[in-house]
Structure formats: C-alpha cells, structure tokens
Write a protein that holds these residues in place. Sequence first.
Motif, PDB file in Angstrom:
ATOM      1  N   ALA A  49      53.515  48.969  49.435  1.00  0.00           N
ATOM      2  CA  ALA A  49      53.502  48.556  50.156  1.00  0.00           C
ATOM      3  C   ALA A  49      52.882  48.887  51.203  1.00  0.00           C
ATOM      4  N   LYS A  50      52.577  50.528  51.311  1.00  0.00           N
ATOM      5  CA  LYS A  50      51.371  50.669  52.330  1.00  0.00           C
ATOM      6  C   LYS A  50      50.301  50.809  51.922  1.00  0.00           C
ATOM      7  N   ALA A  51      50.382  49.992  50.898  1.00  0.00           N
ATOM      8  CA  ALA A  51      48.899  49.568  51.219  1.00  0.00           C
ATOM      9  C   ALA A  51      49.119  48.150  51.696  1.00  0.00           C
ATOM     10  N   ALA A  52      49.525  46.839  51.169  1.00  0.00           N
ATOM     11  CA  ALA A  52      50.086  45.780  51.537  1.00  0.00           C
ATOM     12  C   ALA A  52      49.787  45.627  53.659  1.00  0.00           C
ATOM     13  N   ASP A  53      50.807  47.453  54.255  1.00  0.00           N
ATOM     14  CA  ASP A  53      50.320  47.045  55.743  1.00  0.00           C
ATOM     15  C   ASP A  53      49.210  47.038  55.663  1.00  0.00           C
ATOM     16  N   ILE A  54      48.189  47.863  55.073  1.00  0.00           N
ATOM     17  CA  ILE A  54      46.435  47.393  56.293  1.00  0.00           C
ATOM     18  C   ILE A  54      45.838  46.965  55.299  1.00  0.00           C
ATOM     19  N   GLY A  55      46.253  46.142  54.702  1.00  0.00           N
ATOM     20  CA  GLY A  55      45.846  44.433  54.189  1.00  0.00           C
ATOM     21  C   GLY A  55      45.002  44.232  52.525  1.00  0.00           C
ATOM     22  N   ARG A  78      44.271  43.537  44.134  1.00  0.00           N
ATOM     23  CA  ARG A  78      44.740  42.322  43.313  1.00  0.00           C
ATOM     24  C   ARG A  78      43.921  41.394  44.753  1.00  0.00           C
ATOM     25  N   LEU A  79      43.297  40.497  44.580  1.00  0.00           N
ATOM     26  CA  LEU A  79      42.344  39.329  45.472  1.00  0.00           C
ATOM     27  C   LEU A  79      43.263  38.328  45.784  1.00  0.00           C
ATOM     28  N   ASP A  80      43.109  37.615  46.754  1.00  0.00           N
ATOM     29  CA  ASP A  80      43.938  35.887  47.187  1.00  0.00           C
ATOM     30  C   ASP A  80      43.776  35.203  46.369  1.00  0.00           C
ATOM     31  N   ASN A  81      43.146  34.986  45.292  1.00  0.00           N
ATOM     32  CA  ASN A  81      43.066  33.444  44.336  1.00  0.00           C
ATOM     33  C   ASN A  81      43.750  34.516  42.797  1.00  0.00           C
ATOM     34  N   GLY A  82      44.490  35.944  42.779  1.00  0.00           N
ATOM     35  CA  GLY A  82      44.938  36.625  41.483  1.00  0.00           C
ATOM     36  C   GLY A  82      44.032  36.775  41.070  1.00  0.00           C
ATOM     37  N   LYS A  83      43.518  37.200  41.084  1.00  0.00           N
ATOM     38  CA  LYS A  83      42.002  38.375  39.645  1.00  0.00           C
ATOM     39  C   LYS A  83      42.461  39.606  40.077  1.00  0.00           C
ATOM     40  N   VAL A  84      42.561  40.610  39.001  1.00  0.00           N
ATOM     41  CA  VAL A  84      42.995  41.559  39.419  1.00  0.00           C
ATOM     42  C   VAL A  84      41.411  42.311  39.019  1.00  0.00           C
ATOM     43  N   VAL A  85      40.601  43.490  39.915  1.00  0.00           N
ATOM     44  CA  VAL A  85      39.117  44.170  40.212  1.00  0.00           C
ATOM     45  C   VAL A  85      39.366  45.004  39.820  1.00  0.00           C
TER      46      VAL A  85
END
Length: 184
Positions: free
Chosen positions: A56-62, A113-120
């Motif tokens: 959640a905290k990572a999502a908060d900063i994009g 996780r990238l916008d296209n769902g790919k995990v890097v």
Amino acid sequence: MKKFKTAFSILFLLVIGGFFFIWIQNEKEFREELQQRPAPSGLHPIVEEKSNELIAKAADIGIDIIITDGFRSADEQNGLHAKGRSTAGNVVTHARGGESYHNYGLAIDFALRLDNGKVVWDTERDDNNNGKADWFEVAAIGKELGFTWGGDWQRFKDYPHLEMTFGLSITELQQGYRPEDVKE
C-alpha cells in the motif's frame, strides 16, 4: 567447630545440588517442549500485515510491487538451494531448508510490477519519475515498517529480500523458539 564447618559444607552442597537438579529437569522439559512445537505453515501475522502495508505505501508513491515469495517449506528451500549447484540455473540462495527466515514465515521477497503486468527485478528503474530508483524506495519503506533488507547485508546482497527476525536467530528458530503473535 571443624565438624560444624564440614556439616555446613555438606548441607550447602546438597542444597546447591538440589537446585541444580531441578534446573536441569526444567531445562530438559523446556527443550522437549520447544522441539515439539509445530513448524510454521505460513507467514507470521505481523509479517503478513507489514507486507500488505508495504504494498500500500509503495502504491501511494506510484510504485506497484508484488510479493513474489513469502513462507517456504524446507523442501521448497532445498529446491532453491539446489539451483546452480545440482540443478540448472543460477545460485539464488545460500540457505538450505531450515536455514532461511522464509522457512519460519518471517521473510518475504518483492519485485516491481509494470503497468502491463510484467514482473521485473530491475534495481535501477524509476517508473514514478522522482529521480530515485523505485527498488530502493521500496526497500526504505520496508525498513521503516520494521523489516531488515537483504540489500544491506555485507556478505551476500539479496535485494528482493525483507525479513523480521523478532530478535531470533536461525539456530533459535531451529530449536523451536517462535516470536509472539502480538504487536510490539
């Protein structure tokens, strides 16, 4: 007087010996109880809660992350340990089954996780465009939440790895010690 000193010495030794005998018995029972405790079968509740906070905290900063690994059985750990040794692939861990905090539900691994769902697993990526590598921003959040980050290790850098040891060593966990489920 000499007989009194001798009698007192004998009595003293008997009392000390009795205390020592009781202590040994209690210690033996305690060790047996520890060894009978069941092994964990999932993430520790606090580690799970903090993992969700990390996301959640990572999502908060994009930054979109995914937890790629959490609890691992000893067999799963041994399979990973075999990579780059007796099976194909690169070495990914130095820990055998029972030697990793993952085996006790106290560690997680993450990836971007990238916008296209790919995990890097790209430690230089800056998808939130703030001039800081997203990977290191997530690691900093993890540390703020109480995790220890594998990227700070001196001997072996494990950049995806975050763990909460609760002050317990692997040896103590192997002996049956477990952290409490209560929040600190």
